[in-house]
Design a protein around this motif. Structure first.
Motif, PDB file in Angstrom:
ATOM      1  N   PHE A  98       0.806  -1.227   0.000  1.00 28.77           N
ATOM      2  CA  PHE A  98       0.000   0.000   0.000  1.00 28.77           C
ATOM      3  C   PHE A  98       0.840   1.281   0.000  1.00 28.77           C
ATOM      4  N   ASP A  99       1.794   1.346  -0.912  1.00 35.04           N
ATOM      5  CA  ASP A  99       2.626   2.544  -1.056  1.00 35.04           C
ATOM      6  C   ASP A  99       2.340   3.227  -2.384  1.00 35.04           C
ATOM      7  N   SER A 100       2.016   4.519  -2.337  1.00 35.33           N
ATOM      8  CA  SER A 100       1.651   5.271  -3.544  1.00 35.33           C
ATOM      9  C   SER A 100       2.859   5.550  -4.437  1.00 35.33           C
ATOM     10  N   VAL A 101       4.043   5.734  -3.837  1.00 31.97           N
ATOM     11  CA  VAL A 101       5.237   6.026  -4.643  1.00 31.97           C
ATOM     12  C   VAL A 101       5.580   4.829  -5.532  1.00 31.97           C
ATOM     13  N   THR A 102       5.533   3.640  -4.956  1.00 37.99           N
ATOM     14  CA  THR A 102       5.816   2.428  -5.739  1.00 37.99           C
ATOM     15  C   THR A 102       4.771   2.231  -6.836  1.00 37.99           C
ATOM     16  N   LEU A 136     -14.702   9.076  -0.250  1.00 38.32           N
ATOM     17  CA  LEU A 136     -13.263   9.353  -0.264  1.00 38.32           C
ATOM     18  C   LEU A 136     -12.484   8.120   0.165  1.00 38.32           C
ATOM     19  N   GLY A 137     -12.946   7.472   1.230  1.00 37.91           N
ATOM     20  CA  GLY A 137     -12.249   6.283   1.719  1.00 37.91           C
ATOM     21  C   GLY A 137     -12.214   5.171   0.690  1.00 37.91           C
ATOM     22  N   GLU A 138     -13.333   4.922   0.032  1.00 36.67           N
ATOM     23  CA  GLU A 138     -13.387   3.885  -0.999  1.00 36.67           C
ATOM     24  C   GLU A 138     -12.496   4.238  -2.182  1.00 36.67           C
ATOM     25  N   THR A 139     -12.433   5.525  -2.518  1.00 37.18           N
ATOM     26  CA  THR A 139     -11.560   5.982  -3.611  1.00 37.18           C
ATOM     27  C   THR A 139     -10.098   5.728  -3.274  1.00 37.18           C
ATOM     28  N   ILE A 140      -9.723   5.989  -2.009  1.00 39.96           N
ATOM     29  CA  ILE A 140      -8.341   5.755  -1.576  1.00 39.96           C
ATOM     30  C   ILE A 140      -8.012   4.262  -1.655  1.00 39.96           C
ATOM     31  N   PHE A 141      -8.927   3.406  -1.195  1.00 40.65           N
ATOM     32  CA  PHE A 141      -8.692   1.963  -1.287  1.00 40.65           C
ATOM     33  C   PHE A 141      -8.360   1.538  -2.716  1.00 40.65           C
ATOM     34  N   LYS A 142      -9.079   2.094  -3.669  1.00 39.18           N
ATOM     35  CA  LYS A 142      -8.959   1.644  -5.060  1.00 39.18           C
ATOM     36  C   LYS A 142      -7.830   2.326  -5.831  1.00 39.18           C
ATOM     37  N   HIS A 143      -7.516   3.582  -5.463  1.00 36.18           N
ATOM     38  CA  HIS A 143      -6.629   4.363  -6.336  1.00 36.18           C
ATOM     39  C   HIS A 143      -5.364   4.893  -5.666  1.00 36.18           C
ATOM     40  N   TYR A 144      -5.192   4.700  -4.337  1.00 33.66           N
ATOM     41  CA  TYR A 144      -3.991   5.225  -3.683  1.00 33.66           C
ATOM     42  C   TYR A 144      -2.748   4.444  -4.095  1.00 33.66           C
ATOM     43  N   ALA A 145      -2.868   3.136  -4.176  1.00 32.97           N
ATOM     44  CA  ALA A 145      -1.723   2.290  -4.559  1.00 32.97           C
ATOM     45  C   ALA A 145      -2.223   1.194  -5.501  1.00 32.97           C
ATOM     46  N   PRO A 146      -2.732   1.562  -6.668  1.00 31.64           N
ATOM     47  CA  PRO A 146      -3.361   0.573  -7.555  1.00 31.64           C
ATOM     48  C   PRO A 146      -2.369  -0.464  -8.078  1.00 31.64           C
ATOM     49  N   SER A 147      -2.895  -1.660  -8.264  1.00 27.81           N
ATOM     50  CA  SER A 147      -2.105  -2.766  -8.791  1.00 27.81           C
ATOM     51  C   SER A 147      -3.055  -3.707  -9.513  1.00 27.81           C
ATOM     52  N   PRO A 148      -2.584  -4.414 -10.540  1.00 23.58           N
ATOM     53  CA  PRO A 148      -3.478  -5.352 -11.240  1.00 23.58           C
ATOM     54  C   PRO A 148      -3.792  -6.613 -10.445  1.00 23.58           C
ATOM     55  N   LYS A 149      -3.005  -6.925  -9.411  1.00 22.52           N
ATOM     56  CA  LYS A 149      -3.221  -8.123  -8.611  1.00 22.52           C
ATOM     57  C   LYS A 149      -3.229  -7.760  -7.121  1.00 22.52           C
TER      58      LYS A 149
END
Length: 331
Positions: A98-102, A136-149
């Motif tokens: 859950f890191d946004s930079v990575t 906002l919370g749901e948006t963060i879950f989905k888009h803060y550290a997105p990954s295909p898996k």
């Protein structure tokens, strides 16, 4: 195989999990860690090769998030530079807790990753939420550290990709005792917010872990501890119960040890509100706020004859094998 593991250092739970995982990860290859964030208090006994200030959560005085301080701490230009500088193409597998930079680095460099950890469990709609969802919370879950898996960790297996909590060896191998004290770990509360309430229960001993405390000492019915892993493990293993926030790792360890838990999620912290909803389903007592009669609430919790739920510990090697199989499967 070369592994890149990103740790979100907004709290101690991510670091604790990475420390427990490290020897298991070494069975699969060499591991380089990236530490993103700057407000964890645990020592990081890991081969950290890369660092970024990232985005960290900061707290107000008595149990809430300090949104102004959080906003002032975010440096988007530096985060972009840090993301571009990460040499991700050198690695065979990129694990992101859950890191946004990575996540940004993966997008910029067109490499894949797997989001692994507690936050990944919220990709599933089946994972418990509070009655009122936060956009906002749901948006963060989905888009803060997105990954295909995604490989999630939670109290129960709410979906097929969600596994049990990773419990430290010290907890797994412990023989729990009840020495009657209450362990307290509430990093979003300053001492002044709660001290009077604890003192109003002179017959009850408290072990209180605070980042401002440098040496262990006792005043009245409170023993004050620095945030130290060994002290905390010993206190948790021998406590009657624990008062803690709405995090994931600490309640998981306490429930694994069959300890009573009183959870006070950080105000306006959506992930902790979701965890609180899951804990309520398990039968754990949750307070939305401390209130003016906190000592009465503590007594009511101590006197309640509710059965402590049982949770499983993660089979780490099995989970990691699933992670690597998932990572290498077609996208």
């Amino acid at each position: 195989m070369k592994l890149f593991y990103a740790i979100q250092a907004t709290g101690n739970g991510h670091i604790s999990r990475a420390i427990q995982l490290y020897p298991h990860l070494q069975k699969f290859g060499s591991v380089d860690f990236f530490l993103s964030g700057n407000n964890a208090t645990l020592p990081v006994d890991l081969p950290v090769k890369y660092k970024s200030k990232g985005c960290s959560l900061l707290y107000s005085k008595c149990g809430g998030l300090d949104y102004l301080a959080i906003a002032q701490n975010i440096k988007p230009i530096q985060m972009y530079k840090d993301a571009k500088a990460l040499p991700l193409k050198q690695y065979d597998v990129i694990i992101n807790d859950f890191d946004s930079v990575t996540a940004l680095a993966c997008k910029l460099q067109k490499v894949k990753s797997v989001q692994f950890g507690h936050q990944a469990s919220f990709i599933s709609e089946l994972t418990p939420r509070p009655e009122k969802k936060s956009f906002l919370g749901e948006t963060i879950f989905k888009h803060y550290a997105p990954s295909p898996k995604h490989i999630g960790l939670h109290f129960e297996q709410y979906d097929s990709f969600i596994y049990p909590p990773i419990i430290k060896d010290e907890i797994l191998q412990a023989e729990p005792k009840d020495l009657k004290h209450i362990t307290v770990y509430l990093p979003s509360f300053d001492k002044d917010c709660l001290e009077k309430a604890f003192n109003k229960l002179p017959g009850q001993q408290f072990h209180w872990f605070l980042s401002e405390v440098k040496t262990k000492h006792t005043i009245k019915n409170i023993t004050y501890y620095p945030v130290n892993q060994q002290y905390f493990n010993e206190s948790l293993i021998t406590c009657h119960g624990i008062i803690t926030g709405g995090g994931f790792e600490t309640p998981s360890e306490a429930l694994y040890l069959k300890k009573k838990v009183l959870s006070i999620p950080i105000l306006n912290h959506y992930e902790q509100e979701c965890n609180a909803a899951a804990l309520k389903k398990l039968g754990v007592q949750v307070l939305s706020e401390v209130g003016t009669n906190f000592e009465d609430r503590i007594e009511n919790w101590l006197n309640a004859s509710t059965e402590t739920p049982t949770i499983e510990a993660n089979n780490i090697n099995e989970t990691l094998q699933f992670l690597f199989d998932t990572y290498h499967a077609p996208y």
